[in-house]
Design an enzyme around this catalytic site. Structure first.
Site, PDB file in Angstrom:
ATOM      1  N   SER A  36       0.881  -1.063   0.057  1.00 27.32           N
ATOM      2  CA  SER A  36      -0.055  -0.048   0.129  1.00 27.32           C
ATOM      3  C   SER A  36       1.115   1.133  -0.029  1.00 27.32           C
ATOM      4  O   SER A  36       2.159   1.294   0.518  1.00 27.32           O
ATOM      5  CB  SER A  36      -0.860  -0.104   1.263  1.00 27.32           C
ATOM      6  OG  SER A  36      -1.480   1.336   1.502  1.00 27.32           O
ATOM      7  N   TYR A  85      -1.128  -0.156  10.418  1.00 30.08           N
ATOM      8  CA  TYR A  85      -1.600  -0.485   9.249  1.00 30.08           C
ATOM      9  C   TYR A  85      -0.324  -0.503   8.306  1.00 30.08           C
ATOM     10  O   TYR A  85       0.298  -1.172   7.461  1.00 30.08           O
ATOM     11  CB  TYR A  85      -2.651   0.218   8.850  1.00 30.08           C
ATOM     12  CG  TYR A  85      -3.005  -0.251   7.313  1.00 30.08           C
ATOM     13  CD1 TYR A  85      -3.537  -1.625   6.943  1.00 30.08           C
ATOM     14  CD2 TYR A  85      -3.067   0.613   6.172  1.00 30.08           C
ATOM     15  CE1 TYR A  85      -3.762  -1.791   5.780  1.00 30.08           C
ATOM     16  CE2 TYR A  85      -3.264   0.282   5.055  1.00 30.08           C
ATOM     17  CZ  TYR A  85      -3.822  -0.778   4.640  1.00 30.08           C
ATOM     18  OH  TYR A  85      -3.834  -1.402   3.269  1.00 30.08           O
TER      19      TYR A  85
HETATM   20  P1  NDP Z   1     -11.687  -5.846   1.281  1.00 30.83           P
HETATM   21  O1  NDP Z   1     -12.213  -5.454   2.683  1.00 30.83           O
HETATM   22  O2  NDP Z   1     -12.691  -5.502   0.029  1.00 30.83           O
HETATM   23  O3  NDP Z   1     -11.170  -7.169   1.145  1.00 30.83           O
HETATM   24  C1  NDP Z   1     -10.288  -7.586   2.062  1.00 30.83           C
HETATM   25  C2  NDP Z   1     -10.070  -9.155   1.675  1.00 30.83           C
HETATM   26  O4  NDP Z   1      -9.274  -9.835   2.865  1.00 30.83           O
HETATM   27  C3  NDP Z   1     -11.602  -9.906   1.954  1.00 30.83           C
HETATM   28  O5  NDP Z   1     -11.548 -11.037   1.146  1.00 30.83           O
HETATM   29  C4  NDP Z   1     -11.289 -10.597   3.190  1.00 30.83           C
HETATM   30  O6  NDP Z   1     -12.045 -11.928   3.177  1.00 30.83           O
HETATM   31  C5  NDP Z   1      -9.867 -10.927   3.247  1.00 30.83           C
HETATM   32  N1  NDP Z   1      -9.449 -11.180   4.717  1.00 30.83           N
HETATM   33  C6  NDP Z   1      -9.475 -10.356   5.798  1.00 30.83           C
HETATM   34  N2  NDP Z   1      -9.028 -10.666   6.939  1.00 30.83           N
HETATM   35  C7  NDP Z   1      -8.902 -12.265   6.651  1.00 30.83           C
HETATM   36  C8  NDP Z   1      -8.622 -13.329   7.528  1.00 30.83           C
HETATM   37  N3  NDP Z   1      -8.363 -13.193   8.800  1.00 30.83           N
HETATM   38  N4  NDP Z   1      -8.522 -14.449   6.722  1.00 30.83           N
HETATM   39  C9  NDP Z   1      -8.816 -14.656   5.445  1.00 30.83           C
HETATM   40  N5  NDP Z   1      -8.992 -13.464   4.587  1.00 30.83           N
HETATM   41  C10 NDP Z   1      -9.088 -12.307   5.455  1.00 30.83           C
HETATM   42  O7  NDP Z   1     -10.700  -4.750   1.038  1.00 30.83           O
HETATM   43  P2  NDP Z   1      -9.541  -4.693  -0.419  1.00 30.83           P
HETATM   44  O8  NDP Z   1      -9.962  -5.454  -1.400  1.00 30.83           O
HETATM   45  O9  NDP Z   1      -9.355  -3.188  -0.555  1.00 30.83           O
HETATM   46  O10 NDP Z   1      -8.182  -5.094   0.233  1.00 30.83           O
HETATM   47  C11 NDP Z   1      -7.377  -6.060  -0.379  1.00 30.83           C
HETATM   48  C12 NDP Z   1      -5.921  -5.747   0.083  1.00 30.83           C
HETATM   49  O11 NDP Z   1      -5.434  -4.563  -0.523  1.00 30.83           O
HETATM   50  C13 NDP Z   1      -5.746  -5.411   1.482  1.00 30.83           C
HETATM   51  O12 NDP Z   1      -4.388  -6.052   1.746  1.00 30.83           O
HETATM   52  C14 NDP Z   1      -5.589  -4.149   1.714  1.00 30.83           C
HETATM   53  O13 NDP Z   1      -4.662  -3.626   2.848  1.00 30.83           O
HETATM   54  C15 NDP Z   1      -4.919  -3.826   0.238  1.00 30.83           C
HETATM   55  N6  NDP Z   1      -5.011  -2.089  -0.027  1.00 30.83           N
HETATM   56  C16 NDP Z   1      -6.227  -1.790  -0.188  1.00 30.83           C
HETATM   57  C17 NDP Z   1      -6.520  -0.534  -0.618  1.00 30.83           C
HETATM   58  C18 NDP Z   1      -7.911   0.304  -0.768  1.00 30.83           C
HETATM   59  O14 NDP Z   1      -7.819   1.558  -0.855  1.00 30.83           O
HETATM   60  N7  NDP Z   1      -8.731  -0.493  -0.945  1.00 30.83           N
HETATM   61  C19 NDP Z   1      -5.114   0.453  -1.104  1.00 30.83           C
HETATM   62  C20 NDP Z   1      -4.078  -0.381  -0.931  1.00 30.83           C
HETATM   63  C21 NDP Z   1      -4.022  -1.559  -0.593  1.00 30.83           C
HETATM   64  P3  NDP Z   1     -12.992 -12.532   4.494  1.00 30.83           P
HETATM   65  O15 NDP Z   1     -13.567 -11.195   5.211  1.00 30.83           O
HETATM   66  O16 NDP Z   1     -14.301 -13.370   3.734  1.00 30.83           O
HETATM   67  O17 NDP Z   1     -12.203 -13.595   5.378  1.00 30.83           O
HETATM   68  C1  8X3 Z   2      -5.157   1.790   1.654  1.00 36.42           C
HETATM   69  C2  8X3 Z   2      -4.649   3.010   1.198  1.00 36.42           C
HETATM   70  O1  8X3 Z   2      -4.241   5.493   2.013  1.00 36.42           O
HETATM   71  O2  8X3 Z   2      -6.265   4.248   2.807  1.00 36.42           O
HETATM   72  O3  8X3 Z   2      -3.927   1.131   1.829  1.00 36.42           O
HETATM   73  O4  8X3 Z   2      -3.832   3.743   3.600  1.00 36.42           O
HETATM   74  S1  8X3 Z   2      -4.677   4.126   2.491  1.00 36.42           S
END
Ligand code: NDP
Ligand code: 8X3
Length: 251
Positions: A136, A149
């Protein structure tokens, strides 16, 4: 296409879009996550010959091991691992933050990620595969309330670069993808279910979409085998940098 990808956290957001993108391109996809109903719906929609659901909490070593041991034969030869499962919890300053939230982020974003990577490295080496880790911008640019985070995502970037060194000569590629704002369930999770707060974050911001990131992952994974993208940072045009804060004495 005779390739298999395993995507962690495929029940929503980036992970679900990635699963859909690679399935559409003909890959076999192992989708993981805790919400079995969502994974099963995806398998029903896209087909059991194309998708397999491995349902486990990435913090539960035994559940992960048994789900991976139970992969059906066509899904066992993993060519690509997308370490996407992860979350942010809370935006309070460190002294007010909930320690359990911190521990959950570390257990998921760091310990879970390294555990599944360690488990799958032998097959990835055998198949000269690729590991794509989702970091991220929060791992590179600190912001107030980003504390643990951001720390977990800095780990993801540095672990990716370290893996590259350790995998030197194996042909395995490693990429750290570091997105800024993508509209997913991320903020809903971060705010412990506050839909209004989540809507406010994305309203009018024209954020990136999960599909934008999935397309990027598909591009990275399909580069010629002699090319490695080490790190890739993406932001929506609407997002940039705000500089340092200065606390001034008033007396
Ligand atoms: P979502 O919340 O939409 O998706 C997160 C996913 O992670 C879900 O499928 C969830 O599945 C899974 N997850 C979380 N905890 C667990 C666990 N304990 N065991 C198994 N699976 C888990 O968020 P995003 O798609 O945005 O996030 C995906 C990745 O992208 C993350 O690593 C996030 O930090 C990263 N990211 C996101 C950004 C954004 O702005 N959205 C920017 C930069 C990075 P379930 O709950 O069903 O287990
Ligand atoms: C998610 C992006 O800017 O919300 O990783 O931390 S930010």
């Amino acid at each position: 296409m005779d390739k298999t990808i395993l995507v962690t956290g495929a029940t929503s957001g980036l992970g679900e879009a990635t699963a859909r993108r690679f399935a559409a391109a003909g890959w076999r996809v192992v989708v993981t996550g805790r919400r079995a109903d969502r994974l099963e719906r995806l398998v029903t929609e896209l087909g059991a010959d194309r998708l397999h659901a491995a349902i486990f909490d990435i913090r539960d070593d035994a559940a992960m091991e048994s789900a991976l041991n139970a992969l059906p034969e066509p899904f066992r030869g993993i060519d690509a691992l997308v370490n996407n499962a992860g979350l942010a919890l809370g935006t309070r300053p460190a002294v007010e933050a909930d320690l359990d939230d911190w521990r959950t982020m570390i257990a998921t974003n760091i310990t879970g990620l390294v555990t599944i990577t360690h488990r799958l490295l032998p097959v990835l080496i055998e198949r000269r595969g690729i590991v794509i880790n989702i970091g991220s911008v929060a791992g590179r640019y600190p912001y107030a309330g980003g504390n643990v985070y951001g720390g977990t995502k800095a780990f993801v970037t540095q672990f990716s670069l370290g893996l590259r060194s350790d995998l030197h000569g194996t042909g395995v590629r490693v990429t750290s993808i570091e997105p800024g704002m993508v509209e997913t369930e991320f903020t809903l999770v971060r705010t412990h279910g506050d839909q209004g707060a989540s809507d406010a974050v994305y309203r009018g911001a024209n954020p990136m979409t999960a599909e934008d990131i999935a397309d990027t992952l598909h591009w990275v994974a399909n580069l010629p085998p002699h090319l490695n993208v080490n790190r890739l940072e993406l932001m929506p045009v609407s997002q940039s940098f705000a500089g340092f804060q200065i606390h001034r004495q008033t007396t």
